[in-house]
Motif scaffolding. Structure first.
Motif, PDB file in Angstrom:
ATOM      1  N   ASP A 176       0.809  -1.217   0.000  1.00  0.00           N
ATOM      2  CA  ASP A 176       0.000   0.000   0.000  1.00  0.00           C
ATOM      3  C   ASP A 176       0.850   1.279   0.000  1.00  0.00           C
ATOM      4  O   ASP A 176       0.342   2.355   0.327  1.00  0.00           O
ATOM      5  CB  ASP A 176      -0.987  -0.002   1.182  1.00  0.00           C
ATOM      6  N   GLY A 177       2.104   1.173  -0.339  1.00  0.00           N
ATOM      7  CA  GLY A 177       2.905   2.390  -0.498  1.00  0.00           C
ATOM      8  C   GLY A 177       4.168   2.402   0.340  1.00  0.00           C
ATOM      9  O   GLY A 177       4.471   1.451   1.062  1.00  0.00           O
ATOM     10  N   LEU A 178       4.906   3.510   0.247  1.00  0.00           N
ATOM     11  CA  LEU A 178       6.155   3.658   0.992  1.00  0.00           C
ATOM     12  C   LEU A 178       5.860   3.913   2.467  1.00  0.00           C
ATOM     13  O   LEU A 178       4.898   4.599   2.815  1.00  0.00           O
ATOM     14  CB  LEU A 178       6.971   4.823   0.426  1.00  0.00           C
ATOM     15  N   LYS A 179       6.704   3.349   3.333  1.00  0.00           N
ATOM     16  CA  LYS A 179       6.544   3.521   4.778  1.00  0.00           C
ATOM     17  C   LYS A 179       7.856   4.012   5.375  1.00  0.00           C
ATOM     18  O   LYS A 179       8.929   3.503   5.031  1.00  0.00           O
ATOM     19  CB  LYS A 179       6.210   2.167   5.434  1.00  0.00           C
ATOM     20  N   LEU A 180       7.756   4.954   6.304  1.00  0.00           N
ATOM     21  CA  LEU A 180       8.948   5.458   6.985  1.00  0.00           C
ATOM     22  C   LEU A 180       9.567   4.354   7.833  1.00  0.00           C
ATOM     23  O   LEU A 180       8.871   3.619   8.525  1.00  0.00           O
ATOM     24  CB  LEU A 180       8.579   6.655   7.862  1.00  0.00           C
ATOM     25  N   ASP A 181      10.889   4.281   7.787  1.00  0.00           N
ATOM     26  CA  ASP A 181      11.613   3.230   8.506  1.00  0.00           C
ATOM     27  C   ASP A 181      12.275   3.819   9.759  1.00  0.00           C
ATOM     28  O   ASP A 181      12.236   5.030  10.007  1.00  0.00           O
ATOM     29  CB  ASP A 181      12.650   2.611   7.565  1.00  0.00           C
ATOM     30  N   VAL A 182      12.895   2.954  10.523  1.00  0.00           N
ATOM     31  CA  VAL A 182      13.449   3.288  11.840  1.00  0.00           C
ATOM     32  C   VAL A 182      14.459   4.443  11.821  1.00  0.00           C
ATOM     33  O   VAL A 182      14.510   5.239  12.761  1.00  0.00           O
ATOM     34  CB  VAL A 182      14.080   2.033  12.484  1.00  0.00           C
ATOM     35  N   GLY A 183      15.227   4.556  10.728  1.00  0.00           N
ATOM     36  CA  GLY A 183      16.269   5.585  10.673  1.00  0.00           C
ATOM     37  C   GLY A 183      15.727   6.992  10.830  1.00  0.00           C
ATOM     38  O   GLY A 183      16.380   7.877  11.398  1.00  0.00           O
ATOM     39  N   VAL A 184      14.503   7.184  10.341  1.00  0.00           N
ATOM     40  CA  VAL A 184      13.863   8.498  10.391  1.00  0.00           C
ATOM     41  C   VAL A 184      13.596   8.907  11.849  1.00  0.00           C
ATOM     42  O   VAL A 184      13.819  10.052  12.242  1.00  0.00           O
ATOM     43  CB  VAL A 184      12.550   8.438   9.576  1.00  0.00           C
ATOM     44  N   TYR A 185      13.179   7.934  12.647  1.00  0.00           N
ATOM     45  CA  TYR A 185      12.888   8.218  14.054  1.00  0.00           C
ATOM     46  C   TYR A 185      14.167   8.232  14.889  1.00  0.00           C
ATOM     47  O   TYR A 185      14.231   8.915  15.916  1.00  0.00           O
ATOM     48  CB  TYR A 185      11.849   7.226  14.568  1.00  0.00           C
ATOM     49  N   MET A 186      15.160   7.495  14.430  1.00  0.00           N
ATOM     50  CA  MET A 186      16.483   7.590  15.047  1.00  0.00           C
ATOM     51  C   MET A 186      16.999   9.031  14.906  1.00  0.00           C
ATOM     52  O   MET A 186      17.444   9.645  15.881  1.00  0.00           O
ATOM     53  CB  MET A 186      17.441   6.613  14.345  1.00  0.00           C
ATOM     54  N   LYS A 187      16.892   9.588  13.704  1.00  0.00           N
ATOM     55  CA  LYS A 187      17.360  10.960  13.461  1.00  0.00           C
ATOM     56  C   LYS A 187      16.567  11.956  14.309  1.00  0.00           C
ATOM     57  O   LYS A 187      17.109  12.938  14.810  1.00  0.00           O
ATOM     58  CB  LYS A 187      17.219  11.322  11.980  1.00  0.00           C
ATOM     59  N   ALA A 188      15.260  11.713  14.432  1.00  0.00           N
ATOM     60  CA  ALA A 188      14.403  12.593  15.233  1.00  0.00           C
ATOM     61  C   ALA A 188      14.896  12.632  16.684  1.00  0.00           C
ATOM     62  O   ALA A 188      15.073  13.707  17.263  1.00  0.00           O
ATOM     63  CB  ALA A 188      12.952  12.112  15.163  1.00  0.00           C
ATOM     64  N   LEU A 189      15.150  11.458  17.258  1.00  0.00           N
ATOM     65  CA  LEU A 189      15.605  11.400  18.657  1.00  0.00           C
ATOM     66  C   LEU A 189      17.034  11.928  18.791  1.00  0.00           C
ATOM     67  O   LEU A 189      17.371  12.543  19.809  1.00  0.00           O
ATOM     68  CB  LEU A 189      15.497   9.968  19.187  1.00  0.00           C
ATOM     69  N   GLU A 190      17.860  11.689  17.794  1.00  0.00           N
ATOM     70  CA  GLU A 190      19.229  12.241  17.822  1.00  0.00           C
ATOM     71  C   GLU A 190      19.183  13.761  17.920  1.00  0.00           C
ATOM     72  O   GLU A 190      19.910  14.375  18.706  1.00  0.00           O
ATOM     73  CB  GLU A 190      19.995  11.842  16.549  1.00  0.00           C
TER      74      GLU A 190
END
Lengths: 274, 274
Positions: free
Chosen positions: B165-179
């Protein structure tokens, strides 16, 4: 207190720009609470010969609703004196012919009522708070990744802020998330963007060295203003932390206990100089 | 096809490491679907004199459940051959006496059943998908910001992945957010971490130049393996994009249409060399 060199500049000042949250009031339940002495301090500035503007990264409400809240708290402030990021963003959209997909707080949506949002060719991210769901972030991401030249605007770049029930992640965190997901750099609208400070200076008809910024955010208020050629003073209220006074990159022109104290020094110095 | 120099190395190979999603199967509804030719290709590798391991950044299920899914798809794979980040993370926790706060997918939680999670002194972020709510991200942030020495582990660093059903955000995106929120650098467990690849090589008892990695992710599979001294081959399935073949930083040792083709070349070359 690191006031050295600051009171001297007060004599040549023509205008003062104040941050709002953390300087005039603390946010929280309902309207929040005015910081002691700040209502009177704003009044004294308005009665002086200095020009006064308010510069905020607030994006959870329209400018009208936000100013109404300040008025309820007791501040004699009008809409035309307040500069938040959303109206600045709308001006940029118009200038560049862009149609936004919005990832913002429900309270901010009416600000964009008159903006064409069909077939979006950019994304605007604000402090969306609870609207920062996985689904909503995915949607914004898919719009960006589907664009030939993805454009992301971020209304501020704050890391977090404090509310009565604890620390809350701010817009900058989600800006970084989308930047990484799409391998791009966001354009920040709001503090510390020089364009944003310039628009306030233009409205006052002042040059940077004629104006002073007072804020609680060392990097975005003080550092941002200094980067534009203004003086920047930090108050020890709001999100101030003692470690700010030994920050590796930004040194405030002065650090004072609160807005009332800053206004005492400014007006006192001008009085002696007159 | 950029196969130059690659088939030559096939003769000296002693082991092959395969990525799973995008190489053996495509994820989506239910178990997803096997990529044509991949079931037979895995079988041929297992029947050869090459050692075979599977190295994945999958963190939405326990290793047992994940391998059961692969078996249902028709792959003759056992749990001990599969290396996902969670068991590697648990080993690190034990080694360093850390107790995690988990921001992961519900399906991964049982993997941490035996791990002490009281009074957490680090945060582990995985591909939490729908669990990436504003509230959950705030909670992880508050744990980190409250620690004297905040430690953040990220199970992979992917930007996004494709589902039916389409592209999904992966863990790296939330890693960067918390960083960004906490002004720190996460420790990545999983590909492309050299420690992670090394643990697979150790399990095979091989040196890097004796092993070949085959994956669909140019940066994390191919680049990560090459960084460790292995050869890295990219397949044109899964998240492969034509632009990968002119990536500024990573050049695969070969790019082949799919796993079946890669195995044809490897075994064909070894046959001729024998």
């Amino acid at each position: 207190m690191a006031d050295t060199g600051w009171p001297g500049c007060a004599k040549s000042l023509k205008g003062v720009i104040l941050d709002l949250c953390g300087v005039l009031y603390d946010s929280g339940e309902g309207d929040g609470v005015a910081i002691p002495g700040s209502i009177e301090a704003v009044k004294r500035l308005k009665e002086s010969d200095l020009q006064l503007r308010f510069c905020t990264n607030e994006t959870q409400a329209t400018r009208e609703k936000f100013v109404a809240k300040l008025q309820r708290l007791g501040f004699g402030i009008s809409v035309s004196e307040v500069f938040p990021p959303a109206p600045a963003a709308i001006a940029v959209l118009k200038e560049r012919g862009l149609r936004p997909h919005l990832l913002v707080h429900d309270g901010l949506l009416p600000e964009f009522d008159a903006v064409d949002k069909t077939n979006p060719n950019c994304v605007i991210v604000g402090d969306a708070a609870e609207n920062f769901s996985y689904q909503n972030l995915n949607e914004a991401f898919r719009v960006l990744i589907g664009l030939e030249k993805p454009v992301l605007f971020s209304l501020g770049q704050g890391r977090y802020y404090k509310e009565t029930d604890g620390l809350k992640l701010d817009v900058g965190v989600y800006m970084k998330a989308l930047e990484y997901a799409c391998d791009l750099k966001a354009e920040v609208i709001g503090k510390p963007s020089p364009t944003f400070f310039q628009s306030v200076l233009s409205d006052m008809g002042l040059k940077p060295h004629e104006a002073l910024m007072i804020g609680d955010d060392l990097v975005n208020d003080v550092g941002g203003a200094q980067h534009c050629g203004m003086k920047g003073v930090q108050v020890r209220t709001g999100k101030y932390r003692p470690s700010d006074e030994r920050h590796p990159a930004v040194t405030a022109d002065a650090t004072v206990d609160n807005l009332a104290h800053a206004v005492d020094v400014i007006l006192g110095q001008r009085g002696r100089g007159a």
